[in-house]
Design an enzyme around this catalytic site. Sequence first.
Site, mmCIF file in Angstrom:
data_model
loop_
_atom_site.group_PDB
_atom_site.id
_atom_site.type_symbol
_atom_site.label_atom_id
_atom_site.label_comp_id
_atom_site.label_asym_id
_atom_site.label_seq_id
_atom_site.Cartn_x
_atom_site.Cartn_y
_atom_site.Cartn_z
ATOM 1 N N ASN A 10 27.526 15.909 5.661
ATOM 2 C CA ASN A 10 27.400 16.881 4.564
ATOM 3 C C ASN A 10 27.827 18.241 5.112
ATOM 4 O O ASN A 10 27.092 18.869 5.870
ATOM 5 C CB ASN A 10 25.937 16.912 4.091
ATOM 6 C CG ASN A 10 25.689 18.007 3.074
ATOM 7 O OD1 ASN A 10 26.622 18.582 2.514
ATOM 8 N ND2 ASN A 10 24.409 18.299 2.826
ATOM 9 N N LYS A 12 28.257 20.955 3.547
ATOM 10 C CA LYS A 12 27.673 22.098 2.813
ATOM 11 C C LYS A 12 28.778 23.099 2.464
ATOM 12 O O LYS A 12 29.903 22.689 2.205
ATOM 13 C CB LYS A 12 26.534 22.720 3.623
ATOM 14 C CG LYS A 12 25.538 21.656 4.098
ATOM 15 C CD LYS A 12 24.273 22.201 4.642
ATOM 16 C CE LYS A 12 23.383 21.042 5.080
ATOM 17 N NZ LYS A 12 22.045 21.458 5.465
ATOM 18 N N HIS A 96 19.971 17.349 -3.225
ATOM 19 C CA HIS A 96 19.731 17.897 -1.886
ATOM 20 C C HIS A 96 18.705 19.026 -1.988
ATOM 21 O O HIS A 96 18.706 19.785 -2.958
ATOM 22 C CB HIS A 96 21.047 18.413 -1.298
ATOM 23 C CG HIS A 96 20.926 18.768 0.145
ATOM 24 N ND1 HIS A 96 20.351 19.947 0.562
ATOM 25 C CD2 HIS A 96 21.280 18.099 1.263
ATOM 26 C CE1 HIS A 96 20.368 19.991 1.890
ATOM 27 N NE2 HIS A 96 20.922 18.872 2.341
ATOM 28 N N GLU A 98 18.514 21.845 -0.700
ATOM 29 C CA GLU A 98 19.068 23.194 -0.874
ATOM 30 C C GLU A 98 19.408 23.446 -2.342
ATOM 31 O O GLU A 98 19.299 24.562 -2.822
ATOM 32 C CB GLU A 98 20.301 23.380 0.033
ATOM 33 C CG GLU A 98 19.886 23.547 1.487
ATOM 34 C CD GLU A 98 20.930 23.129 2.503
ATOM 35 O OE1 GLU A 98 22.094 22.910 2.140
ATOM 36 O OE2 GLU A 98 20.554 23.001 3.686
ATOM 37 N N GLU A 168 14.969 13.214 3.594
ATOM 38 C CA GLU A 168 15.240 14.450 4.322
ATOM 39 C C GLU A 168 14.054 15.401 4.190
ATOM 40 O O GLU A 168 13.934 16.115 3.178
ATOM 41 C CB GLU A 168 16.473 15.151 3.734
ATOM 42 C CG GLU A 168 17.757 14.388 3.891
ATOM 43 C CD GLU A 168 18.945 15.352 3.987
ATOM 44 O OE1 GLU A 168 19.667 15.281 4.984
ATOM 45 O OE2 GLU A 168 19.131 16.177 3.078
ATOM 46 N N GLY A 174 18.266 21.733 9.203
ATOM 47 C CA GLY A 174 18.812 22.923 9.856
ATOM 48 C C GLY A 174 17.844 23.644 10.781
ATOM 49 O O GLY A 174 18.126 24.742 11.233
ATOM 50 N N SER A 214 18.349 17.760 10.960
ATOM 51 C CA SER A 214 18.542 18.066 12.388
ATOM 52 C C SER A 214 18.974 16.850 13.216
ATOM 53 O O SER A 214 18.546 16.686 14.362
ATOM 54 C CB SER A 214 17.285 18.707 12.980
ATOM 55 O OG SER A 214 17.065 19.963 12.369
HETATM 56 P P1 PGA Z 1 21.185 19.359 9.195
HETATM 57 O O1 PGA Z 1 21.333 19.149 7.624
HETATM 58 O O2 PGA Z 1 21.703 18.114 9.860
HETATM 59 O O3 PGA Z 1 22.035 20.566 9.494
HETATM 60 O O4 PGA Z 1 19.731 19.572 9.464
HETATM 61 C C1 PGA Z 1 21.054 17.909 7.030
HETATM 62 C C2 PGA Z 1 21.255 17.982 5.557
HETATM 63 O O5 PGA Z 1 20.996 19.031 4.962
HETATM 64 O O6 PGA Z 1 21.711 17.004 4.919
#
Ligand code: PGA
Length: 255
Positions: A10, A12, A96, A98, A168, A174, A214
């Site tokens: 992903n 983003k 997601h 976010e 998640e 992140g 992460s």
């Molecule tokens: P990350 O993001 O691996 O940077 O923690 C995962 C995600 O948001 O799908």
Amino acid sequence: MARKPIIVGNWKMNGTVEETLKLITELHHKLESPEVDVVVAPPFTSLYSAYVMLQEMPTIKLAAQNMHWEAEGAYTGEISGVFLKEIACDYVIIGHSERRQYFAETDEAVCKKVASAVAQELIPILCIGETRDQRASGKTENVLESQLKKALSAIPMSEAKNIVVAYEPVWAIGSGETPTEKEIESAAYFIRNYLGRLYDAPTANTMRILYGGSVNSENSGIFLRIPNIDGLLVGGASLFPEKFLKIIESRHSSS
Ligand code: PGA
């Protein structure tokens, strides 16, 4: 039937068209007939160029990071599943954290998007997960159950089997922090079990469950060994071809 592992990158809001093509080229160059489904999710503006390039590189599949539930119409700034299908997107990330957090995406919107994706024959990668506070107060399973129940409420059993569920934890995204193996195992077991109650056990057993948050090339092999985890949703590390490749390959080193 064994569930085929899937590793999703992903990206983003990262990746100009130029960067996208470079990243995909590097990835493809070093990818040797993977035994996993490899999926990348660049931003909307890069999807078309990625699609053209990937026609020569069928080992890498395309995902969008979001979609609207309507097929077309007066929804300024939105993209529909019909458009994604036209450029050979196989997958679409839905719900997601976010999007839930920064764009006020509700469970109801997630439900409509999942239904629309399925109707367009796109495979939804449905993201669910608890916040730090919800985990601390022992509500993780309630949150997972409620998010799954609402997101899948329009999906009959006959259409559920291809849906991918990504666990998640919001606090792990992140942050460099991850749950313990036991915590992931327990969440994945809960999700599988709940899907079994929502549909039936054979259907639940064909649905793929991913872990995300992460993930890096050091911890990916450990996560891929966890029972009921069929793959990974990778954010930051997927922007570096060598790291993403190691994550894809860690499936082998883990067995
Ligand atoms: P990350 O993001 O691996 O940077 O923690 C995962 C995600 O948001 O799908």
